[in-house]
Write a protein that holds these residues in place. Sequence first.
Motif, mmCIF file in Angstrom:
data_model
loop_
_atom_site.group_PDB
_atom_site.id
_atom_site.type_symbol
_atom_site.label_atom_id
_atom_site.label_comp_id
_atom_site.label_asym_id
_atom_site.label_seq_id
_atom_site.Cartn_x
_atom_site.Cartn_y
_atom_site.Cartn_z
ATOM 1 N N UNK A 1 55.699 31.409 35.740
ATOM 2 C CA UNK A 1 54.252 31.171 35.779
ATOM 3 C C UNK A 1 53.926 29.679 35.734
ATOM 4 N N UNK A 2 54.705 28.909 36.517
ATOM 5 C CA UNK A 2 54.489 27.462 36.676
ATOM 6 C C UNK A 2 54.538 26.686 35.363
ATOM 7 N N UNK A 3 55.313 27.192 34.419
ATOM 8 C CA UNK A 3 55.485 26.489 33.154
ATOM 9 C C UNK A 3 54.764 27.125 31.988
ATOM 10 N N UNK A 4 53.949 28.145 32.246
ATOM 11 C CA UNK A 4 53.211 28.783 31.154
ATOM 12 C C UNK A 4 54.107 29.623 30.259
ATOM 13 N N UNK A 5 55.249 30.070 30.774
ATOM 14 C CA UNK A 5 56.163 30.886 29.988
ATOM 15 C C UNK A 5 57.590 30.384 30.162
ATOM 16 N N UNK A 6 58.322 30.299 29.057
ATOM 17 C CA UNK A 6 59.736 29.935 29.080
ATOM 18 C C UNK A 6 60.496 30.986 28.290
ATOM 19 N N UNK A 7 61.546 31.545 28.891
ATOM 20 C CA UNK A 7 62.438 32.471 28.196
ATOM 21 C C UNK A 7 63.774 31.783 27.930
ATOM 22 N N UNK B 1 40.324 44.800 35.666
ATOM 23 C CA UNK B 1 39.321 44.290 34.744
ATOM 24 C C UNK B 1 38.032 44.037 35.507
ATOM 25 N N UNK B 2 36.948 43.845 34.795
ATOM 26 C CA UNK B 2 35.663 43.481 35.391
ATOM 27 C C UNK B 2 35.155 42.231 34.674
ATOM 28 N N UNK B 3 34.156 41.596 35.264
ATOM 29 C CA UNK B 3 33.575 40.424 34.619
ATOM 30 C C UNK B 3 32.974 40.785 33.263
ATOM 31 N N UNK B 4 32.562 42.031 33.107
ATOM 32 C CA UNK B 4 31.944 42.459 31.857
ATOM 33 C C UNK B 4 32.946 43.034 30.861
ATOM 34 N N UNK B 5 34.157 43.298 31.323
ATOM 35 C CA UNK B 5 35.189 43.843 30.426
ATOM 36 C C UNK B 5 36.512 43.155 30.740
ATOM 37 N N UNK B 6 36.740 42.040 30.068
ATOM 38 C CA UNK B 6 37.933 41.227 30.319
ATOM 39 C C UNK B 6 39.004 41.538 29.284
ATOM 40 N N UNK B 7 40.267 41.270 29.607
ATOM 41 C CA UNK B 7 41.353 41.529 28.651
ATOM 42 C C UNK B 7 41.173 40.733 27.362
ATOM 43 N N UNK B 8 41.534 41.349 26.254
ATOM 44 C CA UNK B 8 41.411 40.697 24.955
ATOM 45 C C UNK B 8 42.712 40.035 24.521
ATOM 46 N N UNK B 9 43.813 40.365 25.189
ATOM 47 C CA UNK B 9 45.108 39.798 24.832
ATOM 48 C C UNK B 9 45.302 38.414 25.431
ATOM 49 N N UNK B 10 46.406 37.747 25.073
ATOM 50 C CA UNK B 10 46.672 36.387 25.562
ATOM 51 C C UNK B 10 46.910 36.338 27.063
ATOM 52 N N UNK B 11 46.197 35.448 27.737
ATOM 53 C CA UNK B 11 46.341 35.241 29.185
ATOM 54 C C UNK B 11 47.038 33.900 29.403
ATOM 55 N N UNK B 12 48.105 33.914 30.214
ATOM 56 C CA UNK B 12 48.916 32.721 30.435
ATOM 57 C C UNK B 12 48.471 31.924 31.651
ATOM 58 N N UNK B 13 48.001 32.607 32.676
ATOM 59 C CA UNK B 13 47.528 31.899 33.864
ATOM 60 C C UNK B 13 46.493 32.738 34.595
ATOM 61 N N UNK B 14 45.693 32.050 35.388
ATOM 62 C CA UNK B 14 44.640 32.678 36.182
ATOM 63 C C UNK B 14 44.826 32.262 37.631
ATOM 64 N N UNK B 15 44.752 33.216 38.534
ATOM 65 C CA UNK B 15 44.822 32.927 39.963
ATOM 66 C C UNK B 15 43.514 33.360 40.607
ATOM 67 N N UNK B 16 42.870 32.420 41.275
ATOM 68 C CA UNK B 16 41.596 32.691 41.943
ATOM 69 C C UNK B 16 41.839 32.717 43.444
#
Length: 267
Positions: A67-73, A138-153
């Motif tokens: 994820x372009x650096x957002x996650x390292x294992x 998901x919808x704009x009115x109901x977004x995930x509550x957990x941790x989000x690492x990256x967003x793609x538009x």
Amino acid sequence: MLPYKAVFIDLDGTLLNRQAQVSDRNRECLKKLVARGVHVVIATGRPVESIRQLVASVQSPSPVISLSGSMVHKSLYGEPLAAQIIPFETMHSLLEVCRRLEGVKNILLDEAEGFYALQDDPVIDEFIGMYGKKPSMFTYDKVPQGPVLSILVHAREDRRTIYETLQEQFGDLVHFTYFREYPWIELSAFESNKGQAMATVCQHLGISMDEVIAIGDGANDLEMIAAAGLGIAMENGDDEVKAVADRVAPHHNQDGVALILDEIFQL
């Protein structure tokens, strides 16, 4: 004595050919490096599930950057070493702005173990293949509550305008990557990029940045290539990537990674 102790390698446009596969020559090159004790670290915008599909046969025990650096294992099937999370309020505000931008066609939200999509349309098929499963919606009115690492538009016609609008409002809150041809604008935590993730891996391995090679082709490889002891851009790479690189490798569809690493390490 080996000239470098680790090699950080991008996938698309770098290690992978036009068929999105690792060629036999590239694979054998990486196997030789692993046998010599060189850390082979994949650093890609893809999720870790996709890395496992593509390079498991290399059998590298080293960490992987996704994820372009957002996650390292710690390794291909190992536990997480680091994660950069977009603050919830920042994500929520950004989505509210996207709601008002007509050119936004879809949005993906990446988590550690899966992803969410705003629309169920064909543009997400490649991500279903990468993750090996369908997204949650998901919808704009109901977004995930957990941790989000990256967003793609996702945007095509108005992509540059959308990028500039979002960057103007959120440029000091998130890290943006704008790709030359890829129709997705990538957003991650402000301090998140492949260069920062490379520093995390180097610290974990007990080596310095001067002792590593970084190879890539695109905008999300810039920080990594600039920070490495030896930064290498692909012949097919963006001009801005070539500008910060120390060397240029042959085209990704001509086994460019193997050709330049064979030369450097005398494989």
